[in-house]
Design a protein around this motif. Structure first.
Motif, short mmCIF file in Angstrom:
data_model
loop_
_atom_site.label_atom_id
_atom_site.label_comp_id
_atom_site.label_asym_id
_atom_site.label_seq_id
_atom_site.Cartn_x
_atom_site.Cartn_y
_atom_site.Cartn_z
N MET A 58 28.88 19.43 -8.49
CA MET A 58 28.39 18.20 -9.12
C MET A 58 26.97 18.40 -9.66
O MET A 58 26.67 17.99 -10.79
CB MET A 58 28.36 17.05 -8.11
CG MET A 58 29.68 16.48 -7.73
SD MET A 58 29.37 15.13 -6.56
CE MET A 58 30.86 15.13 -5.64
N LEU A 59 26.12 19.04 -8.87
CA LEU A 59 24.74 19.29 -9.31
C LEU A 59 24.71 20.19 -10.54
O LEU A 59 23.96 19.94 -11.49
CB LEU A 59 23.92 19.90 -8.17
CG LEU A 59 23.51 18.95 -7.06
CD1 LEU A 59 22.94 19.72 -5.88
CD2 LEU A 59 22.51 17.92 -7.56
N TYR A 60 25.51 21.23 -10.53
CA TYR A 60 25.59 22.14 -11.68
C TYR A 60 25.94 21.36 -12.95
O TYR A 60 25.28 21.49 -13.98
CB TYR A 60 26.61 23.25 -11.44
CG TYR A 60 26.91 24.03 -12.70
CD1 TYR A 60 26.04 25.01 -13.14
CD2 TYR A 60 28.05 23.75 -13.46
CE1 TYR A 60 26.29 25.71 -14.31
CE2 TYR A 60 28.31 24.44 -14.63
CZ TYR A 60 27.43 25.42 -15.06
OH TYR A 60 27.67 26.10 -16.22
N HIS A 61 26.99 20.55 -12.85
CA HIS A 61 27.43 19.79 -14.03
C HIS A 61 26.40 18.73 -14.44
O HIS A 61 26.22 18.48 -15.63
CB HIS A 61 28.82 19.17 -13.80
CG HIS A 61 29.90 20.20 -13.83
ND1 HIS A 61 30.32 20.80 -14.99
CD2 HIS A 61 30.62 20.77 -12.83
CE1 HIS A 61 31.28 21.68 -14.72
NE2 HIS A 61 31.47 21.69 -13.41
N ASP A 62 25.73 18.13 -13.47
CA ASP A 62 24.67 17.17 -13.80
C ASP A 62 23.53 17.87 -14.56
O ASP A 62 23.02 17.33 -15.54
CB ASP A 62 24.13 16.48 -12.55
CG ASP A 62 25.08 15.43 -11.97
OD1 ASP A 62 26.04 15.05 -12.68
OD2 ASP A 62 24.86 15.01 -10.84
N GLY A 103 22.65 17.22 -18.50
CA GLY A 103 21.39 16.48 -18.63
C GLY A 103 21.38 15.16 -17.87
O GLY A 103 20.66 14.23 -18.23
N THR A 104 22.17 15.09 -16.80
CA THR A 104 22.24 13.85 -16.02
C THR A 104 21.74 14.05 -14.59
O THR A 104 22.24 13.42 -13.66
CB THR A 104 23.68 13.29 -15.98
OG1 THR A 104 24.55 14.31 -15.45
CG2 THR A 104 24.16 12.87 -17.36
N LEU A 105 20.76 14.94 -14.44
CA LEU A 105 20.21 15.17 -13.11
C LEU A 105 19.17 14.08 -12.83
O LEU A 105 17.98 14.30 -12.76
CB LEU A 105 19.57 16.56 -13.02
CG LEU A 105 19.15 17.01 -11.63
CD1 LEU A 105 20.34 17.01 -10.66
CD2 LEU A 105 18.52 18.39 -11.66
N ASN A 106 19.67 12.86 -12.73
CA ASN A 106 18.85 11.67 -12.48
C ASN A 106 19.74 10.67 -11.74
O ASN A 106 20.79 11.04 -11.23
CB ASN A 106 18.30 11.11 -13.80
CG ASN A 106 19.40 10.84 -14.81
OD1 ASN A 106 20.50 10.41 -14.46
ND2 ASN A 106 19.13 11.12 -16.08
N THR A 107 19.36 9.43 -11.74
CA THR A 107 20.13 8.43 -10.99
C THR A 107 21.47 8.07 -11.63
O THR A 107 22.26 7.34 -11.05
CB THR A 107 19.31 7.13 -10.78
OG1 THR A 107 18.91 6.64 -12.04
CG2 THR A 107 18.09 7.41 -9.91
N SER A 108 21.74 8.61 -12.83
CA SER A 108 23.04 8.36 -13.46
C SER A 108 24.02 9.51 -13.21
O SER A 108 25.19 9.41 -13.56
CB SER A 108 22.87 8.15 -14.97
OG SER A 108 22.52 9.37 -15.60
N GLY A 109 23.54 10.59 -12.61
CA GLY A 109 24.39 11.76 -12.40
C GLY A 109 25.45 11.54 -11.34
O GLY A 109 25.33 10.69 -10.45
N LYS A 110 26.51 12.35 -11.44
CA LYS A 110 27.65 12.22 -10.53
C LYS A 110 27.23 12.48 -9.07
O LYS A 110 27.68 11.80 -8.17
CB LYS A 110 28.75 13.20 -10.96
CG LYS A 110 30.03 13.04 -10.21
CD LYS A 110 31.12 13.92 -10.78
CE LYS A 110 32.41 13.71 -10.01
NZ LYS A 110 33.49 14.55 -10.50
N ILE A 164 26.43 10.38 -3.63
CA ILE A 164 25.68 10.37 -2.38
C ILE A 164 25.18 8.96 -2.07
O ILE A 164 25.26 8.50 -0.92
CB ILE A 164 24.50 11.37 -2.45
CG1 ILE A 164 25.01 12.81 -2.59
CG2 ILE A 164 23.59 11.23 -1.23
CD1 ILE A 164 25.92 13.28 -1.48
N THR A 165 24.70 8.27 -3.08
CA THR A 165 24.22 6.90 -2.89
C THR A 165 25.35 5.98 -2.44
O THR A 165 25.15 5.10 -1.60
CB THR A 165 23.58 6.37 -4.19
OG1 THR A 165 22.50 7.24 -4.53
CG2 THR A 165 23.05 4.97 -4.02
#
Length: 105
Positions: free
Chosen positions: A74-78, A82-89, A94-95
């Protein structure tokens, strides 16, 4: 009557047997007088310890954290998207677990 066995064992270490209909007993077979406030306090302490386990394993129909390999993907794809923020998978997933299985106060 259904007793909270786990909390009773925590609150009363001398209890070795619990019968939902008749009560709790010590090693000699004598009945142990239970105080509901002691059992409730033990339940609070157990819940504080168990929430971490519940977040990993999930509870009931609520899913826990994905395994670390899936989280890394998930982190890799985020990052890639370009979604390594609060909109990322990853963040959303986790939230969701933290919201559905909150840390006891």
């Amino acid at each position: 009557m259904s007793l909270d066995h786990e909390a009773i064992y925590k609150a009363y270490p001398n209890v070795v047997t619990i019968d939902d209909d008749t009560g709790a007993y010590d090693e000699s077979g004598s009945i142990v007088n239970l105080d509901l406030s002691n059992i409730a306090a033990a339940r609070v302490e157990l819940d504080k310890l168990n929430y971490k386990r519940d977040r990993v394993l999930g509870i009931g129909t609520t899913a826990g954290y994905p395994d670390w390999r899936e989280q890394m993907d998930m982190l890799y794809h985020d990052i890639k998207n370009g979604t390594l923020n609060t909109s990322g998978k990853w963040y959303v997933g986790i939230t969701s677990v933290k919201t559905n299985i909150p840390k006891p106060s």
